[in-house]
Design a protein around this motif. Structure first.
Motif, short mmCIF file in Angstrom:
data_model
loop_
_atom_site.label_atom_id
_atom_site.label_comp_id
_atom_site.label_asym_id
_atom_site.label_seq_id
_atom_site.Cartn_x
_atom_site.Cartn_y
_atom_site.Cartn_z
N ALA A 1 0.85 -1.20 0.00
CA ALA A 1 0.00 0.00 0.00
C ALA A 1 0.88 1.24 0.00
CB ALA A 1 -0.93 0.01 1.21
N LEU A 2 0.60 2.17 -0.90
CA LEU A 2 1.33 3.43 -1.00
C LEU A 2 0.32 4.57 -0.98
CD1 LEU A 2 3.88 5.09 -1.45
CD2 LEU A 2 3.68 4.66 -3.90
N LEU A 3 0.34 5.36 0.11
CA LEU A 3 -0.63 6.44 0.32
C LEU A 3 0.07 7.77 0.13
CD1 LEU A 3 -2.33 4.98 3.52
CD2 LEU A 3 -2.94 4.60 1.13
N LEU A 4 -0.27 8.47 -0.94
CA LEU A 4 0.36 9.75 -1.28
C LEU A 4 -0.68 10.86 -1.41
CD1 LEU A 4 2.84 8.35 -3.95
CD2 LEU A 4 3.54 9.52 -1.86
N GLN A 5 -1.86 10.68 -0.85
CA GLN A 5 -2.92 11.66 -1.01
C GLN A 5 -2.60 12.95 -0.27
OE1 GLN A 5 -3.21 8.80 0.64
NE2 GLN A 5 -4.64 8.90 2.35
N SER A 6 -3.19 14.02 -0.74
CA SER A 6 -3.10 15.34 -0.09
C SER A 6 -1.66 15.82 0.04
CB SER A 6 -3.79 15.30 1.29
OG SER A 6 -5.14 14.93 1.16
N LEU B 1 -3.24 8.48 -5.05
CA LEU B 1 -2.63 9.72 -5.52
C LEU B 1 -3.66 10.85 -5.50
CD1 LEU B 1 -0.65 8.28 -8.56
CD2 LEU B 1 0.37 9.28 -6.52
N SER B 2 -4.71 10.71 -4.73
CA SER B 2 -5.79 11.70 -4.74
C SER B 2 -5.37 13.01 -4.12
CB SER B 2 -7.00 11.14 -3.99
OG SER B 2 -6.67 10.83 -2.65
N ASN B 3 -6.06 14.07 -4.54
CA ASN B 3 -5.89 15.43 -3.98
C ASN B 3 -4.45 15.90 -4.09
OD1 ASN B 3 -8.66 15.55 -3.17
ND2 ASN B 3 -8.15 14.25 -1.44
N ASN B 4 -3.91 15.82 -5.29
CA ASN B 4 -2.60 16.38 -5.61
C ASN B 4 -2.75 17.38 -6.75
OD1 ASN B 4 -0.25 15.15 -3.97
ND2 ASN B 4 -1.54 13.37 -4.41
N GLN C 1 -8.65 10.81 -7.85
CA GLN C 1 -9.54 11.95 -7.79
C GLN C 1 -8.86 13.15 -7.15
OE1 GLN C 1 -9.63 9.39 -5.81
NE2 GLN C 1 -10.27 9.93 -3.74
N GLY C 2 -9.39 14.33 -7.44
CA GLY C 2 -8.92 15.53 -6.77
C GLY C 2 -7.62 16.09 -7.28
N ASN C 3 -7.23 15.76 -8.53
CA ASN C 3 -6.06 16.38 -9.14
C ASN C 3 -6.52 17.47 -10.12
OD1 ASN C 3 -3.33 14.87 -8.44
ND2 ASN C 3 -4.97 13.36 -8.39
N SER C 4 -5.69 17.81 -11.10
CA SER C 4 -6.08 18.90 -12.01
C SER C 4 -6.11 18.48 -13.47
CB SER C 4 -5.11 20.09 -11.83
OG SER C 4 -3.77 19.69 -12.03
N TYR C 5 -6.07 17.17 -13.75
CA TYR C 5 -6.13 16.73 -15.15
C TYR C 5 -7.54 16.97 -15.69
CZ TYR C 5 -7.94 12.64 -12.64
OH TYR C 5 -8.65 11.81 -11.80
N ARG C 6 -7.60 17.23 -17.00
CA ARG C 6 -8.88 17.51 -17.66
C ARG C 6 -9.43 16.30 -18.40
NH1 ARG C 6 -10.15 22.86 -17.68
NH2 ARG C 6 -8.52 24.28 -16.97
N ASP C 7 -8.56 15.33 -18.70
CA ASP C 7 -9.02 14.12 -19.37
C ASP C 7 -8.08 12.99 -18.99
OD1 ASP C 7 -6.69 14.30 -20.99
OD2 ASP C 7 -7.77 15.57 -22.41
#
Length: 792
Positions: free
Chosen positions: A91-96, A118-121, A143-149
């Protein structure tokens, strides 16, 4: 000639500045690297480095690490080599964090990884190269990143074991065909697309099975297109944060009527009187729908729907759940006559926290198949219940939950429900009944009754004798003497009982909880009278154990498992008085059974011994040695080493009060303002107020990596310094390590060291110590040596 000399001097100066810069840069780099370390990664498989202000993934990860939590830090970039050695990571948790770039081969060695968050980056683009070697990955959160597609091709084609996928953000706008290529089956797919505006039909069609599909999408057009692709794939369809307030748009959702989903949920959804008929019509036409949920939704209207709902009545829907439905004008809500024909097949209904104060009688009478009804956390009163449970209403009801309502008359409650011929379980907890009468009318089939937290001061024969399970917890009852011949389970937690209920009144009792009462003993006769007892939870009482009591428990078959909730407080001389002890392992001696005589003899002997010791101690200062011996024995029983997580100081400083000026104004400033700083433990500042000073000393030494002794003439004259030295000796020196550091503040004459400091003589002869130099030019070397010793 002058210009040549000037140029030469300038060049030399430039090289000197450059050399100084390189040295400073190297030191800053080393200090920055030290700040990025994570202590928990050195000792355990689970490495928790969350919320530590890290800018980089900490170095030193090894193959033993299986869980790495780096959430809530400031990491911006993941480099190729950062995770290279963590080959067994699960498990690798890199959120926020603030991750905006990841090297393409950063996850190359993580073939066993099962969870990647990788959420909220700040990832503006997603690369399929990141996931190319994650063959074991099951859960992916993007979820919660800035990619558009999701790019032009599939990110997930190699993730054959993927089970759950969460993607989307406020800027997510496009889903293309091929984005989900390679995914055949998912347990959960969550698309966060509040502003999703482009969806190419067929994009999700390749996924053959999705157990739970969550869509946080505002556009009804997009929702309709996605549902069309998943008509035969989704088992549970969940729609969030959508406004169903325009009747003309409801035709776009008509495709949902062809979905084979067996459960549908609406969460944080807006509906109106104008759109409810169409929503109900769509749901009723779904061929396999069994369960409908409305959670935290909002209804604009009062149920006065302008058109009659004409649908082919669903033959499959059995379960309806409504939680926290907001109806602003709930007191004007109608009797729902126009949906009475739709509810006759429902078997389970939950309407919780929705301000229900009445169920129309005709509506209740149409609930002909209802077996489970939950109306908890509403506004149902005595009259409202009487009208709701009218004659002919809820004819097959077996379970009824009316907890946390406005009921106040237990007699009226029982009478209102007495005609329910199939009612087995009734929960009326967290109402305010107060005094209850002696006679009440109840359904003859009632077996389970929950009356906890209902403010009843005592139990009476109002409680039905047919019960098998009764919960009257949290009512401040002082006694319990009801005749309940069929009762098997009795819950009396958080009352004021001083004795157990009489076994004759509950002859078939199998399990009983009397936690948090005022019981102080059980007698042999009391326990023997419960012939069928298998489980007794008696925790958090005030028991006075007796030899007879313990002996009975020891010889009683099966009772080793009865006292599962053994009390927290004891007044007991038996070795059984240890929390969690196995009562079956207790062997009582004859001396234990004559406790009073033994205690009297011991007290007399102890008094005489103390009297003698006081006299001797007064003359020969033996009290000091006794106090030292007692503290030494207590410390000896503790583990030799504290767990690394409990070490919170770099060093505990032992010094005489007369040397406090040098310690507090010179040494502390030098070490605690160093880079990186050292954390010192000083008795003036860090000892716990009100705690025995010896315990403070022991705890401080055990919570410190090192023990630093500041030796001087004053030190050897101090009683407490002697304590600290002795404790450190058997905690540190006997283990043959270098956890003690000696600083000789001033020369000490051997004849000045008292005889009781014999260990100090031995230590000074066997260990190297640092001498404080009076010359300023030598003091820098002293501090460097001391810092090196503290880091070792």
């Amino acid at each position: 000639m002058f210009n040549q000399t000037k140029h030469k001097s300038r060049a030399i100066h430039t090289w000197q500045v450059w050399a100084i810069y390189m040295v400073l840069a190297a030191n800053l780099s080393r200090e920055q690297e030290l700040k990025q370390t994570c202590p928990s990664c050195d000792t355990t498989e689970i490495c928790n480095c969350s919320s530590m202000g890290l800018d980089l993934i900490p170095p030193g990860l090894t193959a033993k690490t299986t869980v790495l939590n780096l959430a809530h830090n400031r990491i911006k970039h993941i480099r190729s080599q950062d995770l290279w050695h963590a080959v067994n990571l699960r498990a690798l948790l890199l959120q926020s964090n603030k991750i905006n770039s990841i090297d393409e081969d950063s996850f190359r060695s993580l073939g066993k990884l099962e969870l990647l968050d990788l959420s909220n980056n700040s990832l503006a683009h997603l690369s399929p190269m990141w996931f190319g070697h994650l063959f074991s990955l099951q859960h992916l959160h993007l979820q919660g990143n800035s990619y558009r597609d999701l790019g032009q091709s599939s990110l997930f084609s190699t993730l054959r074991n993927l089970s759950s996928l969460h993607l989307g953000n406020p800027w997510f706008s496009t889903i293309r065909q091929g984005n989900f290529e390679g995914i055949v089956r998912l347990d959960k797919l969550w698309i966060d697309g509040g502003n999703l505006s482009q969806y190419e039909p067929g994009s999700l069609e390749l996924i053959r099975k999705i157990n739970h599909m969550i869509m946080n999408i505002r556009s009804i057009n997009i929702v309709s297109a996605i549902v069309r692709d998943l008509l035969h794939s989704v088992a549970w369809l969940e729609v969030r944060k959508i406004d169903l307030n325009i009747p003309a748009e409801m035709q776009l959702l008509r495709v949902m009527a062809s979905s084979f989903a067996n459960k549908i949920s609406f969460k944080q959804t807006l509906v109106t009187d104008a759109t409810v008929p169409e929503v109900v019509s769509i749901l009723a036409d779904m061929p396999k729908l069994e369960e409908i949920e409305f959670i935290d939704c909002r209804l604009l209207g009062t149920g006065q729907w302008k058109m009659q709902i004409h649908v082919n009545q669903s033959q499959t829907v059995k379960v309806l759940t409504i939680e926290k439905l907001s109806i602003e004008q709930f007191y004007l809500f109608t009797d729902l006559q126009n949906v009475q024909g739709l509810i006759s097949l429902l078997t389970k209904i939950t309407v919780e926290n929705t301000k229900v104060f009445l169920v129309p009688c005709k509506l209740s009478q149409h609930l002909r198949s209802l077996e489970y009804l939950d109306l908890s956390s509403n506004l149902l009163g005595d009259q409202g219940l009487k009208h709701s449970a009218c004659q002919g209403g809820w004819p097959l009801l077996q379970t009824l939950n009316l907890s946390q309502n406005s009921l106040s008359d237990l007699e009226m409650t029982g009478k209102s429900l007495s005609h329910l011929r199939h009612l087995v379980l009734l929960d009326i907890s967290q109402n305010n009944f107060g005094e209850i009468p002696d006679v009440c009318d109840w359904p003859k089939t009632l077996k389970y009754l929950n009356l906890s937290s209902t403010q009843i001061p005592k139990v009476t024969t109002c409680i039905p004798s047919t019960l098998e399970v009764l919960d009257v917890s949290a009512n401040n009852l002082k006694e319990f003497g009801l005749q309940l011949p069929f009762l098997k389970e009795l819950y009396l937690t958080r009352n004021q009982l001083k004795t157990l209920p009489g076994a004759a009144s509950v002859p078939n009792l199998v399990a009983m909880s009397v936690r948090r009462n005022k019981l102080n003993s059980f007698s042999k006769e009391e326990l023997e009278s419960f012939k069928h007892m298998e489980l007794l939870d008696a925790g958090n009482n005030n028991f006075i154990c007796s030899c007879e009591f313990l002996s009975f428990i020891h010889h009683q078959a099966g009772l080793a498992q009865v006292l599962v909730g053994w009390p927290d407080k004891y007044v007991c001389d038996s070795p059984l008085a240890v929390r969690g002890a196995q009562v079956g392992a207790v062997h009582l001696s004859l001396m234990e059974c004559h406790r009073s005589l033994v205690v009297s003899l011991i007290c007399t002997l102890v008094f005489l011994v103390i009297l003698a010791l006081v006299a001797i101690g007064y003359k020969y200062h033996v009290v000091w040695y006794l106090r030292m011996t007692w503290a030494w024995l207590r410390a000896k029983r503790k583990p030799k080493r504290a767990p690394p997580k409990d070490l919170c100081y770099d060093a505990f400083v032992s010094y005489s009060e007369n040397d406090s000026d040098w310690v507090e104004n010179i040494m502390v400033r030098e070490l605690e303002q160093a880079c990186p700083p050292f954390r010192l433990c000083l008795h003036k500042r860090d000892f716990v107020p009100g705690k025995w000073i010896v315990d403070n000393i022991i705890d401080s030494i055990e919570k410190s990596h090192k023990t630093l002794f500041v030796l001087s003439e004053h030190f050897v004259q101090s009683e407490w310094c002697k304590y600290e030295l002795d404790f450190s000796h058997f905690r540190l020196f006997d283990e043959n390590n270098d956890a003690a550091i000696l600083i000789l503040l001033e020369p000490i004459q051997s004849q000045a060291i008292p005889k009781r400091f014999c260990k100090l003589r031995k230590i000074m002869n066997t260990k190297t110590y640092l001498e404080w130099p009076l010359e300023e030019e030598q003091q820098d070397m002293f501090w460097e040596n001391l810092k090196g010793a503290l880091k070792s």
